[in-house]
Design an enzyme around this catalytic site. Structure first.
Site, mmCIF file in Angstrom:
data_model
loop_
_atom_site.group_PDB
_atom_site.id
_atom_site.type_symbol
_atom_site.label_atom_id
_atom_site.label_comp_id
_atom_site.label_asym_id
_atom_site.label_seq_id
_atom_site.Cartn_x
_atom_site.Cartn_y
_atom_site.Cartn_z
ATOM 1 N N SER A 46 0.803 -1.222 0.000
ATOM 2 C CA SER A 46 0.000 0.000 0.000
ATOM 3 C C SER A 46 0.837 1.274 0.000
ATOM 4 O O SER A 46 0.325 2.348 -0.288
ATOM 5 C CB SER A 46 -0.949 0.018 1.195
ATOM 6 O OG SER A 46 -0.231 0.150 2.406
ATOM 7 N N LYS A 100 1.032 4.917 6.868
ATOM 8 C CA LYS A 100 0.540 5.739 5.756
ATOM 9 C C LYS A 100 1.217 7.112 5.821
ATOM 10 O O LYS A 100 1.885 7.465 6.790
ATOM 11 C CB LYS A 100 -0.982 5.930 5.840
ATOM 12 C CG LYS A 100 -1.792 4.649 5.941
ATOM 13 C CD LYS A 100 -1.762 3.825 4.679
ATOM 14 C CE LYS A 100 -2.594 2.555 4.834
ATOM 15 N NZ LYS A 100 -2.473 1.647 3.659
#
EC number: 3.4.21.89
Length: 224
Positions: A46, A100
């Site tokens: 991701s 993230k």
């Protein structure tokens, strides 16, 4: 029975005494990893191309808070997460520890159209770096940070969203692999108290697709 219990207590005491240095080392390392610094395995893509599967990422747990060891309870706030930083947080929504990038902080207005961000009325700058039949690699640049992102040709359901204002005490987080990341576009804004620390660098990296052989070109690589 009493003698057996007494002997067990003596044996335990002797064990602790004979291995006090090792036990102390283990305790200190546990405290260090809990409250000061740790590393985080990355099992998914991701955050590609910045972080890839098999990277071990160094986390500075003192970047944002001084926490009570073995508990995510902030004793002292050190700093607030800043746009462009890569952060690790315990997501209550997904019930996972996630890594993230901070895209927007409290009070920011954010929108995205075809994987291009607009923050506080200012579009970010994008430069094409490379491409394959399925995807593009872009350089995404703002006043805060310049880094690489990956997008899928043909886009996805995640590539656009209407303008939103980041609430107080919340952060908008996104993966650099924009069409393959379950981030704030899926789990919503991330509360400040869920932040664990800032990802600083790749310590080690192993290639899952090549018998876990080390990727030495990625060792001790600073994250952007």
């Amino acid at each position: 029975m009493r003698n057996s219990g007494y002997l067990a207590l003596l044996n335990c005491h002797a064990l602790i005494k004979n291995h006090a240095g090792f036990i102390c080392f283990i305790l200190l390392m546990s405290v260090f990893r809990s409250a000061v610094a740790d590393w985080n395995d990355v099992p998914t893509g991701s955050m590609q191309p910045t972080i890839v599967e098999g990277d071990r990422v160094y986390i500075d747990k003192l970047a944002y808070d001084v926490n009570l060891p073995f508990a995510q309870v902030s004793l002292v706030k050190v700093a607030e997460p800043q746009a462009g930083e890569i952060a690790v947080f315990n997501s209550a929504v997904s019930n996972k520890r996630l890594i993230k990038r901070v895209i927007a902080v409290p009070g920011d207005t954010v929108a995205m159209l075809n994987n291009r961000l607009l923050i506080n009325g200012q579009p970010l700058n994008y430069q094409l770096i490379s491409q394959t039949e399925q995807e593009w690699i872009w350089q995404e640049a703002s006043q805060a940070n310049t880094h690489l992102i990956k997008t899928r040709k043909g886009g996805s359901s995640l590539d656009s969203f209407h303008s939103v204002v980041v609430p107080a005490g919340q952060y908008l987080m996104m993966g650099d692999n924009r069409d393959s990341s379950a981030d704030s576009r899926v789990i919503g804004f991330v509360p400040r108290h869920e932040f664990i620390g800032r990802a600083e660098s790749i310590v080690l990296s192993f290639d899952y697709d090549d018998y876990y052989l080390p990727r030495k070109d990625r060792w001790f690589k600073k994250l952007m």
